[in-house]
Design a protein around this motif. Structure first.
Motif, PDB file in Angstrom:
ATOM      1  N   GLU A  21     -45.562 -43.677 -80.605  1.00 36.88           N
ATOM      2  CA  GLU A  21     -44.791 -43.082 -79.497  1.00 36.88           C
ATOM      3  C   GLU A  21     -45.672 -42.797 -78.287  1.00 36.88           C
ATOM      4  OE1 GLU A  21     -42.680 -39.698 -81.104  1.00 36.88           O
ATOM      5  OE2 GLU A  21     -41.970 -40.996 -82.728  1.00 36.88           O
ATOM      6  N   SER A  22     -46.925 -43.233 -78.356  1.00 36.70           N
ATOM      7  CA  SER A  22     -47.866 -42.788 -77.319  1.00 36.70           C
ATOM      8  C   SER A  22     -48.023 -43.775 -76.164  1.00 36.70           C
ATOM      9  CB  SER A  22     -49.231 -42.508 -77.941  1.00 36.70           C
ATOM     10  OG  SER A  22     -49.833 -43.716 -78.351  1.00 36.70           O
ATOM     11  N   THR A  23     -47.301 -44.897 -76.210  1.00 33.44           N
ATOM     12  CA  THR A  23     -47.484 -45.867 -75.128  1.00 33.44           C
ATOM     13  C   THR A  23     -47.060 -45.274 -73.782  1.00 33.44           C
ATOM     14  OG1 THR A  23     -47.099 -48.102 -74.407  1.00 33.44           O
ATOM     15  CG2 THR A  23     -45.292 -47.074 -75.560  1.00 33.44           C
ATOM     16  N   ASN A  24     -47.870 -45.549 -72.766  1.00 33.89           N
ATOM     17  CA  ASN A  24     -47.713 -45.003 -71.407  1.00 33.89           C
ATOM     18  C   ASN A  24     -48.073 -43.529 -71.271  1.00 33.89           C
ATOM     19  OD1 ASN A  24     -46.803 -47.464 -70.538  1.00 33.89           O
ATOM     20  ND2 ASN A  24     -44.647 -46.949 -70.838  1.00 33.89           N
ATOM     21  N   ARG A  25     -48.442 -42.894 -72.363  1.00 35.23           N
ATOM     22  CA  ARG A  25     -48.861 -41.487 -72.260  1.00 35.23           C
ATOM     23  C   ARG A  25     -50.360 -41.438 -71.954  1.00 35.23           C
ATOM     24  NH1 ARG A  25     -45.180 -38.045 -74.820  1.00 35.23           N
ATOM     25  NH2 ARG A  25     -46.414 -36.384 -73.856  1.00 35.23           N
ATOM     26  N   ILE A  26     -50.837 -40.266 -71.571  1.00 33.09           N
ATOM     27  CA  ILE A  26     -52.249 -40.137 -71.209  1.00 33.09           C
ATOM     28  C   ILE A  26     -53.006 -39.432 -72.338  1.00 33.09           C
ATOM     29  CG2 ILE A  26     -53.883 -39.242 -69.499  1.00 33.09           C
ATOM     30  CD1 ILE A  26     -51.978 -41.333 -68.319  1.00 33.09           C
ATOM     31  N   ILE A  86     -52.190 -38.817 -82.156  1.00 35.18           N
ATOM     32  CA  ILE A  86     -53.097 -38.749 -81.005  1.00 35.18           C
ATOM     33  C   ILE A  86     -52.710 -37.570 -80.109  1.00 35.18           C
ATOM     34  CG2 ILE A  86     -51.722 -40.493 -79.738  1.00 35.18           C
ATOM     35  CD1 ILE A  86     -54.416 -41.434 -78.556  1.00 35.18           C
ATOM     36  N   LYS A  87     -53.752 -36.975 -79.547  1.00 33.22           N
ATOM     37  CA  LYS A  87     -53.528 -35.838 -78.636  1.00 33.22           C
ATOM     38  C   LYS A  87     -53.281 -36.408 -77.243  1.00 33.22           C
ATOM     39  CE  LYS A  87     -56.376 -31.904 -77.260  1.00 33.22           C
ATOM     40  NZ  LYS A  87     -57.645 -31.227 -77.568  1.00 33.22           N
ATOM     41  N   VAL A  88     -52.123 -36.135 -76.693  1.00 35.98           N
ATOM     42  CA  VAL A  88     -51.799 -36.643 -75.341  1.00 35.98           C
ATOM     43  C   VAL A  88     -51.384 -35.467 -74.465  1.00 35.98           C
ATOM     44  CG1 VAL A  88     -51.021 -38.921 -76.125  1.00 35.98           C
ATOM     45  CG2 VAL A  88     -49.363 -37.062 -75.929  1.00 35.98           C
ATOM     46  N   TYR A  89     -51.474 -35.671 -73.163  1.00 35.11           N
ATOM     47  CA  TYR A  89     -50.984 -34.636 -72.254  1.00 35.11           C
ATOM     48  C   TYR A  89     -49.463 -34.637 -72.261  1.00 35.11           C
ATOM     49  CZ  TYR A  89     -55.712 -34.136 -70.517  1.00 35.11           C
ATOM     50  OH  TYR A  89     -57.051 -33.905 -70.433  1.00 35.11           O
ATOM     51  N   LYS A  97     -47.242 -40.820 -55.981  1.00 31.90           N
ATOM     52  CA  LYS A  97     -47.697 -41.459 -57.213  1.00 31.90           C
ATOM     53  C   LYS A  97     -49.078 -40.940 -57.629  1.00 31.90           C
ATOM     54  CE  LYS A  97     -47.411 -46.046 -57.322  1.00 31.90           C
ATOM     55  NZ  LYS A  97     -46.949 -47.405 -56.990  1.00 31.90           N
ATOM     56  N   VAL A  98     -49.936 -40.685 -56.665  1.00 34.18           N
ATOM     57  CA  VAL A  98     -51.264 -40.136 -56.981  1.00 34.18           C
ATOM     58  C   VAL A  98     -51.096 -38.725 -57.563  1.00 34.18           C
ATOM     59  CG1 VAL A  98     -53.507 -39.476 -56.030  1.00 34.18           C
ATOM     60  CG2 VAL A  98     -52.349 -41.511 -55.163  1.00 34.18           C
ATOM     61  N   LEU A  99     -50.195 -37.964 -56.952  1.00 31.57           N
ATOM     62  CA  LEU A  99     -49.934 -36.609 -57.457  1.00 31.57           C
ATOM     63  C   LEU A  99     -49.405 -36.660 -58.896  1.00 31.57           C
ATOM     64  CD1 LEU A  99     -49.657 -33.566 -56.964  1.00 31.57           C
ATOM     65  CD2 LEU A  99     -47.474 -34.011 -55.826  1.00 31.57           C
ATOM     66  N   ILE A 100     -48.531 -37.621 -59.160  1.00 36.12           N
ATOM     67  CA  ILE A 100     -48.000 -37.759 -60.527  1.00 36.12           C
ATOM     68  C   ILE A 100     -49.142 -38.150 -61.483  1.00 36.12           C
ATOM     69  CG2 ILE A 100     -46.401 -39.084 -62.006  1.00 36.12           C
ATOM     70  CD1 ILE A 100     -44.668 -37.562 -60.177  1.00 36.12           C
ATOM     71  N   GLN A 101     -50.004 -39.063 -61.064  1.00 40.16           N
ATOM     72  CA  GLN A 101     -51.149 -39.438 -61.902  1.00 40.16           C
ATOM     73  C   GLN A 101     -51.956 -38.200 -62.273  1.00 40.16           C
ATOM     74  OE1 GLN A 101     -50.446 -42.471 -62.971  1.00 40.16           O
ATOM     75  NE2 GLN A 101     -52.497 -43.276 -62.646  1.00 40.16           N
ATOM     76  N   LYS A 102     -52.139 -37.332 -61.274  1.00 44.40           N
ATOM     77  CA  LYS A 102     -52.890 -36.095 -61.455  1.00 44.40           C
ATOM     78  C   LYS A 102     -52.182 -35.187 -62.472  1.00 44.40           C
ATOM     79  CE  LYS A 102     -56.197 -33.675 -60.096  1.00 44.40           C
ATOM     80  NZ  LYS A 102     -57.595 -33.870 -60.107  1.00 44.40           N
ATOM     81  N   LEU A 103     -50.867 -35.034 -62.306  1.00 46.30           N
ATOM     82  CA  LEU A 103     -50.107 -34.154 -63.198  1.00 46.30           C
ATOM     83  C   LEU A 103     -50.002 -34.733 -64.609  1.00 46.30           C
ATOM     84  CD1 LEU A 103     -47.278 -33.177 -60.706  1.00 46.30           C
ATOM     85  CD2 LEU A 103     -48.961 -31.616 -61.665  1.00 46.30           C
ATOM     86  N   LEU A 104     -50.046 -36.067 -64.696  1.00 47.19           N
ATOM     87  CA  LEU A 104     -50.010 -36.707 -66.017  1.00 47.19           C
ATOM     88  C   LEU A 104     -51.327 -36.495 -66.759  1.00 47.19           C
ATOM     89  CD1 LEU A 104     -48.452 -40.167 -65.041  1.00 47.19           C
ATOM     90  CD2 LEU A 104     -47.428 -38.579 -66.654  1.00 47.19           C
ATOM     91  N   GLY A 105     -52.405 -36.213 -65.998  1.00 43.71           N
ATOM     92  CA  GLY A 105     -53.735 -36.061 -66.605  1.00 43.71           C
ATOM     93  C   GLY A 105     -54.524 -37.357 -66.588  1.00 43.71           C
TER      94      GLY A 105
END
Ligand SMILES: Nc1nc2c(c(=O)[nH]1)N[C@H]1C(S)=C(S)[C@@H](COP(=O)(O)OP(=O)(O)OC[C@H]3O[C@@H](n4cnc5c(N)ncnc54)[C@H](O)[C@@H]3O)O[C@H]1N2
Ligand code: MOO
Length: 408
Positions: free
Chosen positions: A28-33, A166-169, A307-315
């Motif tokens: 379930e971790s695909t696309n997660r950080i 796996i540990k994801v944000y 999108k950069v802000l989202i990248q930041k919030l995603l970790g």
């Protein structure tokens, strides 16, 4: 004061954000950080094994008649010692006996009898067709870093290591709303003086595509009270994105409503075209991005800064926009003075700027697959000039056939 494009980007990139984490199954971790650095527990291959179906022997015996003393299948656990001029029949993936230094594919051998073979191919080198322990991944090697976006290929690697969880944000919680008396949602009835709210569905969809947990909480009227009520309802989010009401019009109350609720401004205005009135700030731990109402302006600012802000919030550890070098397909004129975002179409070789790209336009991005960002001093770029593309959303396919082979 309006910030330069680079300072606005830098401000977002340098925000101090450490998202919460959760532990989930790797499938379930695909696309997660990834929220931890992971090291290989096991070498890959785990043991020296055969790359072919054939015979494993000592290299110095290659010219001799060789006795077949056993057969080893993948999954067998045999302790075999090879004497001089002995070999084992071996299958792909099976453990290579300790003192074998060569595997000869079956088709390069002549079977003299059930128990005897001769090697036909004398070109073989020592260690041919043996896959050595650790040649793919060494034990202890870093296989995923904190901040990496997990894709199917990482899942290949994790599962090959026997890692199940796996540990994801956690996904950032994003709330989107719009303000404007003229706006109605697409399922509502509209009068001649009203328009459909296209920004909110756009931003909701885009945030979902970028792997956020997105909630829509309605639409504000052009009043401070109405805006405040939506804002109060959204303060458990990591990010609130609004569109509209950030300019200087008599009904532009967005900023006032946020300020009444403790908004701390991070920047107000970016020296860019379109989207200059963009405001960014926070209330407690909730970041707030107030985008302009003009549909193309709001979408392009989201594509470039949001999108950069989202990248930041995603970790994510990928925070800087990357670009692809291409050629301009036509001459491009520009009004100098501000950095300008131009949407357009990249056909695999040339970039074609969208002709219709006024900030209030709605349809432009549906015909675009990337943007270019023009320096403020550019007045004219001739056809065939170099341009740097920032992809919008890429699965790179086309409607008609194009030769995709690379030739000498
Ligand atoms: N005197 C000035 N007027 C304007 C300036 C300025 O500097 N001085 N800036 C212009 C620029 S640039 C922009 S961008 C817009 C930003 O305006 P707002 O953020 O206040 O947006 P609104 O006035 O609410 O709406 C602008 C435009 O977009 C339409 N809109 C709004 N929300 C939506 C939505 N959710 N879906 C679809 N369309 C939407 C709205 O109907 C307006 O047509 O201000 C300029 N003016
Ligand atoms: O810059 Mo406004 O953002 O023209 O649309």
């Amino acid at each position: 004061m309006a910030l330069s494009v680079n300072n606005a980007l830098k401000t977002i990139i340098e925000l101090n954000i450490e998202p919460n984490f959760e532990i989930i199954p790797i499938e379930e971790s695909t696309n997660r950080i990834c929220a931890e650095t992971i090291y290989a527990k096991l070498p890959l291959p785990r043991f020296n094994n055969s790359a072919m179906d054939g015979y494993a022997l000592k290299f110095e015996d290659i010219d001799k008649e060789i006795k077949v003393i056993d057969t080893v299948f993948a999954g067998d656990n045999k302790d075999i010692n090879l004497e001089e001029a002995n070999c084992v029949k071996i299958m792909t993936g099976a453990v290579v006996p300790q003192d074998a230094t060569l595997v000869v594919p079956k088709e390069n051998c002549i079977e003299i009898s059930n128990e005897k073979i001769k090697i036909e191919d004398k070109e073989l080198k020592k260690f041919s067709h043996i896959r050595f322990v650790g040649e793919d991944v060494n034990s202890g090697e870093e296989i995923l870093s904190k901040g990496d976006e997990i894709n199917f290929a990482n899942i290949t690697l994790l599962s090959s290591q026997g890692i199940s969880y796996i540990k994801v944000y956690k996904k950032p919680k994003v709330i989107v709303f719009a303000s404007g008396e003229e706006l109605k949602l697409h399922y509502e009835k509209i009068e001649d003086h009203q328009i459909y709210n296209s920004n909110t569905p756009t931003l909701l969809t885009r945030c979902k595509e970028l792997n956020c947990d997105v909630t829509f909480i309605g639409q504000a009227r052009d009043s401070v009270e109405s805006l405040e009520s939506l804002i109060k309802n959204s303060l458990d989010a990591d990010l609130i994105i609004t569109s509209g009401g950030v300019s200087v019009g008599d009904a532009d109350f967005t900023n006032e409503a946020f300020l009444n609720l403790g908004f701390e401004e991070i920047f107000k205005g970016i020296k860019i075209k379109p989207g200059k009135p963009t405001i960014f700030g926070k209330i407690n731990n909730t970041y707030i991005l107030n985008l302009p109402g003009n549909p193309l302006a709001s979408a392009l600012i989201f594509e470039f800064f949001g999108k950069v802000l989202i990248q930041k919030l995603l970790g994510s550890n990928l925070l800087y926009p990357n670009c692809i070098n291409a050629k301009l397909g036509v001459d491009l004129k520009n009004k100098k003075g501000r950095i300008t975002i131009i949407p357009g179409w990249f056909d695999g070789e040339f970039f074609f700027p969208e002709d219709k790209r006024l900030p209030g336009m709605v349809a432009t991005l549906s015909r675009s697959n990337c943007i270019i960002v023009l320096d403020e001093n550019v007045a004219l770029l001739k056809k065939d000039s170099n341009v740097k593309l920032l992809p919008i959303n890429w699965k790179f396919f086309r409607k008609d056939y194009k030769d995709y082979l690379t030739y000498e």
